[in-house]
Scaffold this motif. Structure first.
Motif: not given
Length: 430
Positions: A85, A88-89, A93, A125, A128-129
């Motif tokens: 997380s 990759h996210e 962000k 993940s 989501r990224g």
């Protein structure tokens, strides 16, 4: 133009850095290991940071002058050194927030098969990224390669080479899995085109050859490329054994070992590794080379064969060292009085003998346990070599007659030193 490559010393990141530099970009790499950065590209500029720990204001400062940001950073599975997380996210962000309002192009290297409902957290993940980047309003291109084949080997490609190097036996691993590949050079070339603006913003494209093959067929193709003969015996690998191997690999992941046998890799392979080249070609991209074309451009040298064989042997060598030293320490503590007697019978004072045996046994035990951790492997090996030399020096001074012992306890220390030196020479994972 200035390009910043996140994960610049990885398998993909290093190829991307060289390709961008060859295309005239001023390239800066970023990663958390200064040693790995020096080995990969001593002539490049580097930012040494742990990417998931960088906050938005620092990203804004680091990327202020960047025309292109290539995100080649990633991890396969949560473990002792990785947080999916976070890399990759959260990092994506923060980067998109730092670049808000800028003209910087972001080239995201994702993976074919990502989706919110994928079977592994790696793909979920990653998806989501990708979604964070797509919703950011930034100029971006997302590239999703299949199994990447290049001159360097890491993770899945290392396992592929090792499986192909098994002598005499061809293991039939996941015969139903279909796999497509892409040449590392083609992936790097695609990143250069995206960085140059030749690929439209908003493009999301798989990078893959046209054809696919089963995993056993892929292993057989690599075996022939390595110069190996066809296996004398083909054996199916039972699913229960593969699952057990993955469970052990997952446990070792918490000790920092990034084994390609971890459950995420095996699950991804069993699901199949496939993509569709249509979106890439529609965006103006080139045809990616087939596996045969990729391998034809890569010479299978003696270094290639050495690596494939040693990749199989390396974990066995580490395990042997761990067992040898741990058992030595444990036996020294269990048979403490007998060990002390070896010294006192030769005139060593009782207190000194007891201290030497206790200290030596504890050192052996700790060193044996240390090499089981990826972080402590190198210090543990150096400790083994140092302690072994100490045993020989002080043992020769205090008990020189043991050199003539028919069981050769001193003589047997020498191959132990040699084994530790071999593992130390193989300790780099990039």
């Amino acid at each position: 133009m200035k390009a910043v490559v996140l994960g610049g010393y990885g398998l993909i990141g290093s190829a991307v850095m060289r390709a961008l530099a060859g295309a005239g970009f001023a390239v800066t790499g970023m990663g958390r290991s200064a040693a790995a950065a020096r080995r990969m590209g001593p002539g490049f500029d580097w930012i040494i940071r742990d990417i998931p720990s960088v906050d938005t204001p620092e990203w804004r400062d680091l990327l202020r002058d960047a025309d292109v940001v290539v995100n080649a950073a990633g991890a396969l599975q949560d473990g002792g050194r990785d947080d999916l997380s976070a890399i990759h996210e959260v990092a994506v962000k923060r980067i998109t927030a730092a670049l808000e309002g800028s003209a910087t192009r972001v080239v995201q290297i994702s993976a074919a098969g990502v989706s919110a409902h994928a079977s592994t957290e790696f793909f979920r993940s990653k998806a989501r990224g990708d979604a964070i980047l797509q919703g950011s309003g930034l100029d971006h291109v997302i590239l999703r390669p299949v199994l990447v084949i290049g001159p360097a080997a890491y993770g899945g490609t290392a396992l592929l080479r090792a499986a192909a190097a098994i002598p005499f036996v061809g293991l039939q691993i996941l015969p139903g899995a279909q796999v497509q590949t892409v040449a590392l050079d083609d992936l790097a070339r695609a990143v250069v085109l995206a960085a140059q603006g030749a690929i439209p913003s908003g493009t999301v494209a798989d990078l893959t050859e046209d054809d696919s093959r089963s995993f056993p067929e892929l292993v057989q193709t690599v075996r022939r490329w390595q110069g190996g003969s066809d296996p004398k015996l083909r054996l199916p690998l039972p699913g229960v054994l593969l699952k057990a191997s993955s469970a052990v690999a997952d446990l070792l992941g918490h000790l920092g070992w990034r084994s390609p046998l971890r459950s995420t890799a095996i699950r991804a392979l069993s699901d199949g590794i496939a993509g569709d080249p249509g979106a890439w070609q529609a965006a103006g991209g080139f045809r990616c080379r087939s596996l045969d074309e990729t391998l034809a451009a890569l010479p299978a040298t003696v270094q290639e064969r050495w690596f494939a064989r040693m990749f199989l042997l390396f974990p066995l060598l580490v395990l042997l060292l761990a067992l040898f030293w741990s058992l030595s320490g444990a036996i020294g503590l269990i048979r403490f009085d007998a060990a002390v007697a070896v010294l006192t019978e030769r005139g060593v004072a009782t207190g000194l003998a007891q201290g030497a045996v206790a200290l030596g046994a504890l050192a052996d035990l700790l060193l044996g346990l240390a090499v089981l951790s990826r972080r402590w492997l190198r210090p543990g090996l150096i400790g083994m070599i140092t302690v072994s030399l100490g045993y020989l020096i002080f043992g020769t001074v205090l008990t020189p007659d043991i050199w003539a012992d028919p069981l050769g306890p001193f003589v047997k220390v020498l191959p132990g030193i040699g084994l530790a030196l071999v593992v130390l020479g193989l300790a780099d994972d990039r």
